[in-house]
Write a protein that holds these residues in place. Structure first.
Motif, PDB file in Angstrom:
ATOM      1  N   LYS A 153      39.761  70.971  56.613  1.00  0.00           N
ATOM      2  CA  LYS A 153      40.248  70.305  57.127  1.00  0.00           C
ATOM      3  C   LYS A 153      39.245  69.016  56.276  1.00  0.00           C
ATOM      4  O   LYS A 153      38.461  68.757  56.492  1.00  0.00           O
ATOM      5  N   HIS A 154      39.782  68.428  55.501  1.00  0.00           N
ATOM      6  CA  HIS A 154      39.301  67.626  54.520  1.00  0.00           C
ATOM      7  C   HIS A 154      39.649  66.146  55.078  1.00  0.00           C
ATOM      8  O   HIS A 154      40.211  65.613  56.329  1.00  0.00           O
ATOM      9  N   GLU A 155      38.798  65.097  54.667  1.00  0.00           N
ATOM     10  CA  GLU A 155      38.546  63.755  55.410  1.00  0.00           C
ATOM     11  C   GLU A 155      38.848  62.684  54.127  1.00  0.00           C
ATOM     12  O   GLU A 155      38.351  62.576  53.358  1.00  0.00           O
ATOM     13  N   VAL A 156      40.389  62.292  54.496  1.00  0.00           N
ATOM     14  CA  VAL A 156      41.000  61.300  53.589  1.00  0.00           C
ATOM     15  C   VAL A 156      41.041  59.917  54.049  1.00  0.00           C
ATOM     16  O   VAL A 156      41.011  59.427  55.004  1.00  0.00           O
ATOM     17  N   ASP A 157      40.991  58.797  53.129  1.00  0.00           N
ATOM     18  CA  ASP A 157      40.682  57.808  53.416  1.00  0.00           C
ATOM     19  C   ASP A 157      41.480  57.024  52.977  1.00  0.00           C
ATOM     20  O   ASP A 157      41.399  57.862  51.225  1.00  0.00           O
ATOM     21  N   LEU A 158      42.458  55.960  52.789  1.00  0.00           N
ATOM     22  CA  LEU A 158      43.563  55.906  51.821  1.00  0.00           C
ATOM     23  C   LEU A 158      43.897  54.135  52.297  1.00  0.00           C
ATOM     24  O   LEU A 158      43.971  53.640  53.469  1.00  0.00           O
ATOM     25  N   ASP A 235      43.094  41.250  51.824  1.00  0.00           N
ATOM     26  CA  ASP A 235      42.947  42.726  52.372  1.00  0.00           C
ATOM     27  C   ASP A 235      42.249  43.249  51.401  1.00  0.00           C
ATOM     28  O   ASP A 235      41.980  44.088  50.755  1.00  0.00           O
ATOM     29  N   VAL A 236      42.674  42.299  49.660  1.00  0.00           N
ATOM     30  CA  VAL A 236      41.565  43.382  48.615  1.00  0.00           C
ATOM     31  C   VAL A 236      40.842  42.863  48.638  1.00  0.00           C
ATOM     32  O   VAL A 236      40.405  41.886  48.670  1.00  0.00           O
ATOM     33  N   PRO A 237      39.901  43.868  48.229  1.00  0.00           N
ATOM     34  CA  PRO A 237      37.940  44.241  48.753  1.00  0.00           C
ATOM     35  C   PRO A 237      38.390  42.557  47.792  1.00  0.00           C
ATOM     36  O   PRO A 237      38.812  41.991  46.009  1.00  0.00           O
ATOM     37  N   ALA A 238      36.868  41.670  48.108  1.00  0.00           N
ATOM     38  CA  ALA A 238      36.164  40.228  47.365  1.00  0.00           C
ATOM     39  C   ALA A 238      36.332  40.451  46.099  1.00  0.00           C
ATOM     40  O   ALA A 238      36.777  38.951  45.202  1.00  0.00           O
ATOM     41  N   ALA A 239      35.478  41.815  45.307  1.00  0.00           N
ATOM     42  CA  ALA A 239      34.791  41.787  44.092  1.00  0.00           C
ATOM     43  C   ALA A 239      36.102  41.609  43.646  1.00  0.00           C
ATOM     44  O   ALA A 239      36.205  41.148  42.667  1.00  0.00           O
ATOM     45  N   GLN A 240      37.511  42.308  43.866  1.00  0.00           N
ATOM     46  CA  GLN A 240      38.540  42.231  43.132  1.00  0.00           C
ATOM     47  C   GLN A 240      39.402  41.559  43.130  1.00  0.00           C
ATOM     48  O   GLN A 240      39.974  41.072  42.096  1.00  0.00           O
ATOM     49  N   ARG A 241      39.456  40.255  44.262  1.00  0.00           N
ATOM     50  CA  ARG A 241      39.756  39.392  44.503  1.00  0.00           C
ATOM     51  C   ARG A 241      39.343  37.686  43.183  1.00  0.00           C
ATOM     52  O   ARG A 241      40.011  37.301  43.328  1.00  0.00           O
ATOM     53  N   LEU A 242      38.408  38.134  43.199  1.00  0.00           N
ATOM     54  CA  LEU A 242      37.441  36.742  42.988  1.00  0.00           C
ATOM     55  C   LEU A 242      37.725  37.330  41.234  1.00  0.00           C
ATOM     56  O   LEU A 242      37.699  36.397  39.955  1.00  0.00           O
ATOM     57  N   ALA A 243      37.999  39.057  40.826  1.00  0.00           N
ATOM     58  CA  ALA A 243      38.036  39.411  39.681  1.00  0.00           C
ATOM     59  C   ALA A 243      39.778  38.870  38.740  1.00  0.00           C
ATOM     60  O   ALA A 243      40.211  39.043  37.810  1.00  0.00           O
ATOM     61  N   GLY A 244      40.339  38.234  40.108  1.00  0.00           N
ATOM     62  CA  GLY A 244      42.226  38.328  40.258  1.00  0.00           C
ATOM     63  C   GLY A 244      42.774  38.931  40.293  1.00  0.00           C
ATOM     64  O   GLY A 244      44.254  38.953  39.706  1.00  0.00           O
ATOM     65  N   GLN A 245      42.729  40.214  40.773  1.00  0.00           N
ATOM     66  CA  GLN A 245      43.559  41.677  40.985  1.00  0.00           C
ATOM     67  C   GLN A 245      43.567  40.627  42.350  1.00  0.00           C
ATOM     68  O   GLN A 245      43.359  40.455  43.473  1.00  0.00           O
ATOM     69  N   ARG A 246      45.213  41.062  42.959  1.00  0.00           N
ATOM     70  CA  ARG A 246      45.933  41.177  43.835  1.00  0.00           C
ATOM     71  C   ARG A 246      46.681  42.542  44.475  1.00  0.00           C
ATOM     72  O   ARG A 246      47.479  42.549  44.972  1.00  0.00           O
ATOM     73  N   THR A 247      46.432  43.539  43.078  1.00  0.00           N
ATOM     74  CA  THR A 247      46.859  44.821  44.192  1.00  0.00           C
ATOM     75  C   THR A 247      44.893  45.690  44.223  1.00  0.00           C
ATOM     76  O   THR A 247      44.551  45.510  43.598  1.00  0.00           O
ATOM     77  N   TYR A 248      45.326  46.447  45.336  1.00  0.00           N
ATOM     78  CA  TYR A 248      44.544  48.420  45.411  1.00  0.00           C
ATOM     79  C   TYR A 248      44.663  48.809  46.251  1.00  0.00           C
ATOM     80  O   TYR A 248      45.235  48.738  47.370  1.00  0.00           O
ATOM     81  N   ARG A 249      44.082  49.768  45.221  1.00  0.00           N
ATOM     82  CA  ARG A 249      44.936  50.866  45.768  1.00  0.00           C
ATOM     83  C   ARG A 249      43.629  52.242  45.979  1.00  0.00           C
ATOM     84  O   ARG A 249      42.739  51.852  44.713  1.00  0.00           O
ATOM     85  N   SER A 250      43.264  52.668  46.783  1.00  0.00           N
ATOM     86  CA  SER A 250      41.761  53.986  46.646  1.00  0.00           C
ATOM     87  C   SER A 250      42.372  55.211  48.002  1.00  0.00           C
ATOM     88  O   SER A 250      42.959  54.993  48.960  1.00  0.00           O
ATOM     89  N   ILE A 251      42.333  56.213  47.353  1.00  0.00           N
ATOM     90  CA  ILE A 251      42.782  57.493  48.434  1.00  0.00           C
ATOM     91  C   ILE A 251      40.900  58.056  47.962  1.00  0.00           C
ATOM     92  O   ILE A 251      41.302  58.495  46.763  1.00  0.00           O
ATOM     93  N   THR A 252      40.487  58.535  49.321  1.00  0.00           N
ATOM     94  CA  THR A 252      39.720  59.601  48.542  1.00  0.00           C
ATOM     95  C   THR A 252      39.190  60.965  49.520  1.00  0.00           C
ATOM     96  O   THR A 252      40.200  60.336  50.623  1.00  0.00           O
ATOM     97  N   VAL A 253      39.436  61.195  49.394  1.00  0.00           N
ATOM     98  CA  VAL A 253      39.110  63.077  49.869  1.00  0.00           C
ATOM     99  C   VAL A 253      37.774  64.010  49.838  1.00  0.00           C
ATOM    100  O   VAL A 253      36.964  63.412  48.924  1.00  0.00           O
ATOM    101  N   ASP A 254      36.928  63.530  50.835  1.00  0.00           N
ATOM    102  CA  ASP A 254      35.463  64.506  51.235  1.00  0.00           C
ATOM    103  C   ASP A 254      35.198  62.845  50.036  1.00  0.00           C
ATOM    104  O   ASP A 254      34.100  63.970  49.540  1.00  0.00           O
ATOM    105  N   GLY A 255      35.293  61.525  50.745  1.00  0.00           N
ATOM    106  CA  GLY A 255      34.094  60.683  49.788  1.00  0.00           C
ATOM    107  C   GLY A 255      34.727  60.603  48.274  1.00  0.00           C
ATOM    108  O   GLY A 255      34.007  59.925  47.652  1.00  0.00           O
ATOM    109  N   GLU A 256      35.802  61.089  47.617  1.00  0.00           N
ATOM    110  CA  GLU A 256      35.739  61.499  46.193  1.00  0.00           C
ATOM    111  C   GLU A 256      37.327  60.851  45.818  1.00  0.00           C
ATOM    112  O   GLU A 256      37.669  61.359  46.113  1.00  0.00           O
ATOM    113  N   GLU A 257      36.558  60.060  45.270  1.00  0.00           N
ATOM    114  CA  GLU A 257      38.014  58.965  45.073  1.00  0.00           C
ATOM    115  C   GLU A 257      39.054  59.712  43.914  1.00  0.00           C
ATOM    116  O   GLU A 257      38.411  60.161  42.718  1.00  0.00           O
ATOM    117  N   ILE A 258      39.759  60.155  44.796  1.00  0.00           N
ATOM    118  CA  ILE A 258      41.569  60.509  43.374  1.00  0.00           C
ATOM    119  C   ILE A 258      42.168  59.408  42.014  1.00  0.00           C
ATOM    120  O   ILE A 258      42.351  58.454  43.028  1.00  0.00           O
TER     121      ILE A 258
END
Length: 317
Positions: A153-158, A235-258
């Protein structure tokens, strides 16, 4: 060469279908959309007939079919608003065509049952665009998960934040009865991806559900998944939002970013190639994801309890 009709020609995703039809050496014969802002057609199929009234589009398609004309449609591609997919697929099947439909295929799993009956009656097939299933990084991850053993069973955050302006809630996308809500509208392809990688769905808990964001927990055969979806730029993380980003995507599997941000440009063409080769994903391939989003839409959220996504903390305080 196959002849295509296109429903929803003015929509956001329609140009990808036009490009896929062109890339696979086929022809767009006729297109329909009540909105006439469809100049993009000229870049792909300037000779295609275009209709702003469905009744005239229907009559044109039927006339070509009855005359066995050289432009008789073989496929109908559907890019219309979510709540119209069911009706437009039925039209395509009853017009003697195979169908290619954008996600979400339908809003509820029982709609799949009705479409299966029409497939049997007509002998035609519904094919669906599940483009993440043909993404090389996702295919590789699926193979890696399969090799890890059946009891793993893998631990996933999306987390997926794709910010939208004020127009969003005023459009059909902001109407739950038409779009299915945020989990259906922007999340269904991720939920299908999770099913594709980690197997059958075993549990579904909704922590938060609102017009602009939702969060919950899904358990699959081989994964425990905490998910968070939003169209709110806050809901875009502050650092990315301050850099002008309006989209954020993150998927980690067992702590490793995909990493699968690249390789998206030709996924519709790859999907069309599979469909034309008789290897398209059909109605039943959609059932798990459609059941998941239907359950999420109708669930009573439990709040920030249990195993919830960390992004939910900034929502509930």
């Amino acid at each position: 060469m196959k002849n295509f009709g296109l429903i929803g020609a003015a929509g956001y995703i329609a140009p990808r279908h036009m490009q896929a039809i062109k890339d696979t050496g086929n022809k767009l014969v006729a297109a329909y959309d009540p909105n006439d802002s469809v100049g993009i057609i000229d870049s792909h199929f300037p000779d295609a007939d275009f209709f702003t009234e469905f009744e005239r589009f229907d009559r044109h398609v039927d006339k070509l079919r009855r005359a066995n004309h050289g432009n008789r449609l073989d496929y109908v591609s559907i890019c219309s608003p979510n709540y119209l997919h069911d009706s437009h697929m039925r039209f395509g099947l009853r017009s003697g065509c195979d169908v290619i439909c954008e996600k979400p295929l339908v809003l509820n799993p029982w709609n799949i049952d009705g479409l299966l009956e029409i497939e049997r009656d007509t002998g035609r097939k519904v094919n669906t665009i599940l483009q993440l299933r043909v993404h090389p990084a996702i295919v590789a991850l699926r193979e890696k998960v399969r090799s890890a053993g059946k009891d793993t069973k893998h631990e996933v955050d999306l987390a997926y934040v794709t910010s939208r302006g004020h127009w969003y809630l005023q459009s059909w996308k902001g109407d739950v009865k038409k779009s299915g809500g945020i989990a259906t509208n922007i999340g269904v392809h991720f939920f299908d991806m999770l099913h594709f990688i980690f197997g059958e769905l075993q549990g579904n808990v909704v922590h938060h559900s609102a017009d602009t964001k939702a969060a919950g927990y899904l358990e699959y055969e081989h994964a425990r998944v905490r998910w968070f979806l939003s169209v709110d730029v806050a809901d875009v993380p502050a650092a990315q939002r301050l850099a002008g980003q309006r989209t954020y995507r993150s998927i980690t599997v067992d702590g490793e970013e995909i990493e699968f941000s690249g390789g998206f440009t030709d996924l519709h063409t790859r999907s069309y190639e599979r469909i034309l080769a008789g290897e398209g994903y059909g109605l039943e391939d959609n059932r798990t994801a459609i059941t998941a989003v239907s359950t999420i839409r109708n669930a009573q959220p439990v709040g920030a309890r249990g195993d919830y996504h960390p992004f939910l903390k900034q929502v509930v305080g």
